[in-house]
Design a protein around this motif. Structure first.
Motif, PDB file in Angstrom:
ATOM      1  N   ASN A 210       0.813  -1.216   0.000  1.00  0.00           N
ATOM      2  CA  ASN A 210       0.000   0.000   0.000  1.00  0.00           C
ATOM      3  C   ASN A 210       0.849   1.270   0.000  1.00  0.00           C
ATOM      4  OD1 ASN A 210      -2.875   0.632  -0.218  1.00  0.00           O
ATOM      5  ND2 ASN A 210      -2.567   1.779   1.685  1.00  0.00           N
ATOM      6  N   THR A 344      -8.926  18.561   5.834  1.00  0.00           N
ATOM      7  CA  THR A 344      -9.232  17.442   4.944  1.00  0.00           C
ATOM      8  C   THR A 344     -10.123  16.379   5.585  1.00  0.00           C
ATOM      9  OG1 THR A 344      -7.193  16.294   5.594  1.00  0.00           O
ATOM     10  CG2 THR A 344      -7.076  17.713   3.666  1.00  0.00           C
TER      11      THR A 344
ATOM     12  N   THR B 184     -16.272  15.644   5.550  1.00  0.00           N
ATOM     13  CA  THR B 184     -15.184  16.443   4.979  1.00  0.00           C
ATOM     14  C   THR B 184     -14.252  15.568   4.153  1.00  0.00           C
ATOM     15  OG1 THR B 184     -15.282  17.931   6.877  1.00  0.00           O
ATOM     16  CG2 THR B 184     -13.282  18.003   5.548  1.00  0.00           C
ATOM     17  N   GLN B 185     -13.963  14.383   4.688  1.00  0.00           N
ATOM     18  CA  GLN B 185     -13.059  13.497   3.957  1.00  0.00           C
ATOM     19  C   GLN B 185     -13.703  13.022   2.655  1.00  0.00           C
ATOM     20  OE1 GLN B 185     -13.025   9.684   4.199  1.00  0.00           O
ATOM     21  NE2 GLN B 185     -11.010   9.381   3.293  1.00  0.00           N
ATOM     22  N   ASP B 188     -12.885  15.683   0.337  1.00  0.00           N
ATOM     23  CA  ASP B 188     -11.444  15.622   0.076  1.00  0.00           C
ATOM     24  C   ASP B 188     -11.114  14.538  -0.950  1.00  0.00           C
ATOM     25  OD1 ASP B 188      -8.701  16.368   0.618  1.00  0.00           O
ATOM     26  OD2 ASP B 188      -8.523  14.438   1.618  1.00  0.00           O
ATOM     27  N   ARG B 192      -9.416  15.034  -4.597  1.00  0.00           N
ATOM     28  CA  ARG B 192      -8.200  14.332  -5.028  1.00  0.00           C
ATOM     29  C   ARG B 192      -8.425  13.631  -6.353  1.00  0.00           C
ATOM     30  NH1 ARG B 192      -5.430  11.998   0.437  1.00  0.00           N
ATOM     31  NH2 ARG B 192      -3.651  11.766  -0.903  1.00  0.00           N
ATOM     32  N   ARG B 196      -6.682  18.917 -10.065  1.00  0.00           N
ATOM     33  CA  ARG B 196      -5.230  18.996 -10.105  1.00  0.00           C
ATOM     34  C   ARG B 196      -4.847  20.402  -9.655  1.00  0.00           C
ATOM     35  NH1 ARG B 196      -5.880  14.862  -9.530  1.00  0.00           N
ATOM     36  NH2 ARG B 196      -5.807  13.045 -10.866  1.00  0.00           N
ATOM     37  N   ALA B 213     -10.606  26.103   3.551  1.00  0.00           N
ATOM     38  CA  ALA B 213      -9.396  25.464   4.088  1.00  0.00           C
ATOM     39  C   ALA B 213      -9.027  24.241   3.253  1.00  0.00           C
ATOM     40  CB  ALA B 213      -9.625  25.068   5.545  1.00  0.00           C
ATOM     41  N   LEU B 214     -10.019  23.424   2.946  1.00  0.00           N
ATOM     42  CA  LEU B 214      -9.793  22.206   2.178  1.00  0.00           C
ATOM     43  C   LEU B 214      -9.245  22.517   0.790  1.00  0.00           C
ATOM     44  CD1 LEU B 214     -10.315  19.120   1.666  1.00  0.00           C
ATOM     45  CD2 LEU B 214     -12.629  19.729   1.034  1.00  0.00           C
ATOM     46  N   ALA B 217      -5.710  23.410   0.693  1.00  0.00           N
ATOM     47  CA  ALA B 217      -4.828  22.233   0.747  1.00  0.00           C
ATOM     48  C   ALA B 217      -4.668  21.608  -0.642  1.00  0.00           C
ATOM     49  CB  ALA B 217      -5.375  21.205   1.735  1.00  0.00           C
ATOM     50  N   HIS B 218      -5.659  21.812  -1.519  1.00  0.00           N
ATOM     51  CA  HIS B 218      -5.572  21.246  -2.868  1.00  0.00           C
ATOM     52  C   HIS B 218      -4.905  22.194  -3.866  1.00  0.00           C
ATOM     53  CE1 HIS B 218      -7.595  17.387  -2.429  1.00  0.00           C
ATOM     54  NE2 HIS B 218      -8.248  17.971  -1.450  1.00  0.00           N
ATOM     55  N   GLN B 219      -4.518  23.364  -3.384  1.00  0.00           N
ATOM     56  CA  GLN B 219      -3.791  24.322  -4.219  1.00  0.00           C
ATOM     57  C   GLN B 219      -4.529  24.659  -5.514  1.00  0.00           C
ATOM     58  OE1 GLN B 219       0.585  23.292  -4.234  1.00  0.00           O
ATOM     59  NE2 GLN B 219      -0.257  21.504  -3.207  1.00  0.00           N
ATOM     60  N   VAL B 338     -13.008   4.195  -4.342  1.00  0.00           N
ATOM     61  CA  VAL B 338     -12.709   3.088  -3.427  1.00  0.00           C
ATOM     62  C   VAL B 338     -11.197   2.846  -3.406  1.00  0.00           C
ATOM     63  CG1 VAL B 338     -12.901   0.585  -3.098  1.00  0.00           C
ATOM     64  CG2 VAL B 338     -14.951   1.927  -3.584  1.00  0.00           C
ATOM     65  N   ASP B 339     -10.592   2.745  -4.585  1.00  0.00           N
ATOM     66  CA  ASP B 339      -9.136   2.567  -4.647  1.00  0.00           C
ATOM     67  C   ASP B 339      -8.411   3.702  -3.933  1.00  0.00           C
ATOM     68  OD1 ASP B 339      -9.088   0.168  -5.955  1.00  0.00           O
ATOM     69  OD2 ASP B 339      -8.576   0.980  -7.926  1.00  0.00           O
ATOM     70  N   LEU B 340      -8.887   4.915  -4.167  1.00  0.00           N
ATOM     71  CA  LEU B 340      -8.225   6.077  -3.571  1.00  0.00           C
ATOM     72  C   LEU B 340      -8.338   6.044  -2.048  1.00  0.00           C
ATOM     73  CD1 LEU B 340      -6.693   8.571  -4.468  1.00  0.00           C
ATOM     74  CD2 LEU B 340      -8.873   9.767  -4.754  1.00  0.00           C
ATOM     75  N   ALA B 343      -5.922   3.385  -0.794  1.00  0.00           N
ATOM     76  CA  ALA B 343      -4.538   3.856  -0.868  1.00  0.00           C
ATOM     77  C   ALA B 343      -4.222   4.861   0.228  1.00  0.00           C
ATOM     78  CB  ALA B 343      -4.263   4.483  -2.230  1.00  0.00           C
ATOM     79  N   THR B 344      -5.162   5.740   0.538  1.00  0.00           N
ATOM     80  CA  THR B 344      -4.848   6.859   1.433  1.00  0.00           C
ATOM     81  C   THR B 344      -5.339   6.654   2.862  1.00  0.00           C
ATOM     82  OG1 THR B 344      -6.874   8.018   0.769  1.00  0.00           O
ATOM     83  CG2 THR B 344      -4.868   8.512  -0.469  1.00  0.00           C
TER      84      THR B 344
END
Lengths: 467, 467
Positions: A210, A344, B184-185, B188, B192, B196, B213-214, B217-219, B338-340, B343-344
């Motif tokens: 992972n 986040t 919030t997540q 997020d 993601r 971009r 704020a969120l 964080a993603h610029q 789901v994959d994301l 992974a995170t």
């Protein structure tokens, strides 16, 4: 297939539920259709009416059917087409990528064998202590049950962690500890904080699959260093730092994943010196630390949280159902990670989860549980190692602790092919290349010794490797 | 200061604990020092030896001191310097930025008044139902207590959500719903997936401060549209889409945060048409939906989850201690999310949390609880609105439901100054500009009517606004 009337009641209830689910899936029962009456379906299934009542009630709670007072049960209009259910089952045609093991393990069909998965079976976990803690929680203050927690998470749990760090000579203050939603999310927050797309990150080869998935999400360049039985190969480590200047090195200390190896004190010392020379930050994932018979050299303890960030969680020894991770790092970094976690996720783990974890850790029970786990796992490693050897699967090394055996398959076996074949038998395996950045572990496979106790497993493995 | 010997035992235990904490804080007791003997400290404090034993045991559980068998208690080497504790209290010198309200609210000192916070007091939440659910959980199967959940989260809870969506005419299948670690997540993860760095995102002005704020964080580049009592100003919305081509629009539907306004059906229809013309994706945050007296026009229901993504959580009406959010979206997007999330975060919410939430939602109790909340809040909105008006603070509109009142302060008041002044009185306020991308809400403030019932509040507010 009907079970005998003397089967346990829970089993019979499940049978009735499955029979109704199957009728909806096959469209024998459509949306808004009335279900068979309780009496008649009890006769059909050869069970008592009370079993059917319980099954219908549970299907209603799931939303699959609905009670209409005085009129019986009806298929809900939100009932599922058959394909939808299948989607939660492992997908056999999925590529053998870094997500393969996680998805197959997390969504395994009931009854699956999971030698490839990365956690202990539920009946190895301290469930009695968890039950006591839940009963205690039912008497907690309203705020514990209903409010958000503090931004850094439960102070009681952070203090418990501090006491544990102090035992290994790592002195930290409470503002150096942040509780997170999971161990993985701890690393994710750190990556968001320290990395930018295009940065270079160093991992071990092999490494926890992972990490590869997570770093892919961060769009960074991955480089790797071969892992030896005493840690990363130091000469390669120094060379790759020199050539690639990675921003971050992520590793599992204690009992390395997937190899089960332990970093030697000399390697740890040289890794830290090389990191200092190149201004490299290291994330030390301490997730298997509690499985060690005695503590090994730890990067965070040697370094004093200067350039090392310690992360971990409670999923492997306490409960994976209570998601909670932690980060111990420099106070100024933690302060910024707090903002990032608010932005986040609006904060960290469930306050009820941290309450339960803190209460289980506060008792002497947890220490005894971990000691018992170590004894049980030592037996299982020896026993499963011998069985694997008998069918030609060789442990790369015999780890000092934990549940992982990193094994070499017989010559000519491709572990991805073996894993695909085994999945047809409802067996989830962890083929070597999901752990390998250089794709050089075709002939390897990771086994979880605690998930290898089913007598069906070894014969099935033997078939899958064509022996 | 010593309490009388007839004070309650719990109070006396706390006194002993505080006395030891104070000695450690002042360094009268340093790391590894031996604590006073139980007998002598009982005499010093004028309490019974059993009270001292209990206090020492509790300090040991916190990690502050340690027992050495046969030798007494010693200050732990991880004992805290006094400043460390203060760091969890609100920081008064912090900038009034989008993090201001979250950090002050989440880490508020005990006894703080929090009219600025975004949730209900714990005693407004269904704590009795939660207690029942925790007792029930203590009897659950081992796997529920100790295992990871499925990658999409509890099927029972996803089905409950599907049934609720069906009630508003939104038919979704289980593979279109993903449970996440928080609301919030959920946003997020979507950001993601879809954004971009450098992309443009559209929000309302004013909007929920944590969106700002969120997105920071993603610029991404933030653009905004003025919010009117019937939703975003449609002419501006169309113009900004045309000029800026944002990738995403994030809004709170139902009862808009912070204004409490409701989008009209005509606005919803035109917003969707404009979005279609510019291939804009919309995130509809449904977090306050259960507070509406009757459902309003919903973007997701009109659109059928084509270009709208629905997110939400259970933090506002059920519990914020059980972190869980959800995403309902196109099945192919969910599959990638789901994959994301694996992974995170290695999966979504605590399985125990989703179990509790599903079991509370499955009973008729939850519906009654929400109806009662609506009645209580209607009274509180009227009552608090009148009290605010009496001191010159004017609601911008009277919302149909929920706990938010977006108010204009008397002429010349800067809400950031007012919020800073109130914090000195241990009152957390939500000044207008934390919600405003264009910083045009200096004269506004958001009040939570359920957190405005303390009689000390209105006089303190009056002082803070200089009236």
């Amino acid at each position: 297939m009907q079970r005998p009337a003397n089967a346990p009641k829970a089993t019979r209830t499940t049978d009735v539920m499955n029979a109704i689910r199957a009728r909806i899936a096959s469209r024998a029962l459509a949306a808004d259709d009335r279900l068979p009456s309780i009496r008649s379906f009890a006769a059909t299934m050869g069970v008592s009416p009370s079993t059917v009542v319980e099954a219908y009630d549970r299907l209603a709670a799931e939303g699959l059917i609905r009670a209409r007072p005085g009129s019986g049960f009806y298929v809900s209009s939100a009932a599922l087409p058959p394909l939808s259910l299948a989607k939660d089952q492992p997908q056999h045609d999925r590529a053998v990528d870094p997500f393969w093991v996680s998805r197959q393990s997390l969504d395994a069909a009931s009854g699956a064998l999971k030698p490839g998965c990365g956690w202990l079976p539920a009946d190895w976990m301290p469930t009695e202590a968890l039950r006591r803690a839940f009963r205690g929680l039912a008497r907690a203050e309203d705020a514990v049950l209903a409010d958000y927690g503090a931004t850094r998470g439960s102070l009681a749990l952070r203090r418990t962690l501090m006491a544990r760090f102090a035992d290994e000579g790592l002195e930290v203050s409470p503002e150096q500890v942040l509780l997170t939603m999971s161990g993985t999310q701890a690393i994710d927050l750190i990556c968001r904080f320290l990395l930018r797309p295009g940065d270079t990150v160093l991992v071990d080869d092999p490494c926890y699959f992972n990490f590869r998935a997570l770093l892919r999400a961060h769009q960074v360049k991955l480089v790797s260093v071969p892992y030896t039985p005493s840690g990363p190969d130091v000469a390669s480590f120094e060379a790759v730092l020199d050539a690639e200047r990675p921003r971050l090195y992520i590793t599992v200390s204690g009992l390395h994943n997937p190899t089960g190896a332990t970093m030697s004190p000399q390697t740890a010392h040289r890794v830290l010196n090389a990191a200092a020379a190149c201004d490299l930050t290291i994330v030390e994932d301490d997730i298997f630390a509690d499985f060690e018979p005695e503590p090994s050299a730890r990067l965070a303890a040697l370094d004093g949280l200067n350039r090392v960030i310690r992360i971990g969680s409670f999923s492997k020894t306490l409960s994976a159902s209570l998601r909670c991770g932690f980060i111990a790092a420099r106070a100024d970094w933690i302060e910024q990670l707090v903002d990032l976690q608010v932005a986040t996720g609006f904060g960290g783990p469930c306050a009820v989860a941290t309450e339960i974890i803190a209460s289980v850790l506060a008792t002497g029970f947890y220490r005894k549980h971990v000691e018992e786990l170590r004894r049980r796992l030592a037996r299982a490693r020896r026993d499963v190692g011998e069985k694997l050897q008998r069918i030609g699967i060789e442990p790369w090394l015999m780890p000092r602790g934990g549940f992982q055996l990193w094994c070499r398959l017989p010559d000519g076996c491709d572990s991805a092919d073996v894993a695909r074949a085994a999945l047809a038998d409802n067996i989830v395996l962890a083929p070597g290349n999901v752990f390998s950045t250089t794709q050089s572990a075709t002939g390897f496979m990771r086994f979880n010794v605690a998930q290898c106790r089913d007598p069906k497993l070894m014969p099935a493995l033997q078939r899958a490797i064509g022996r």
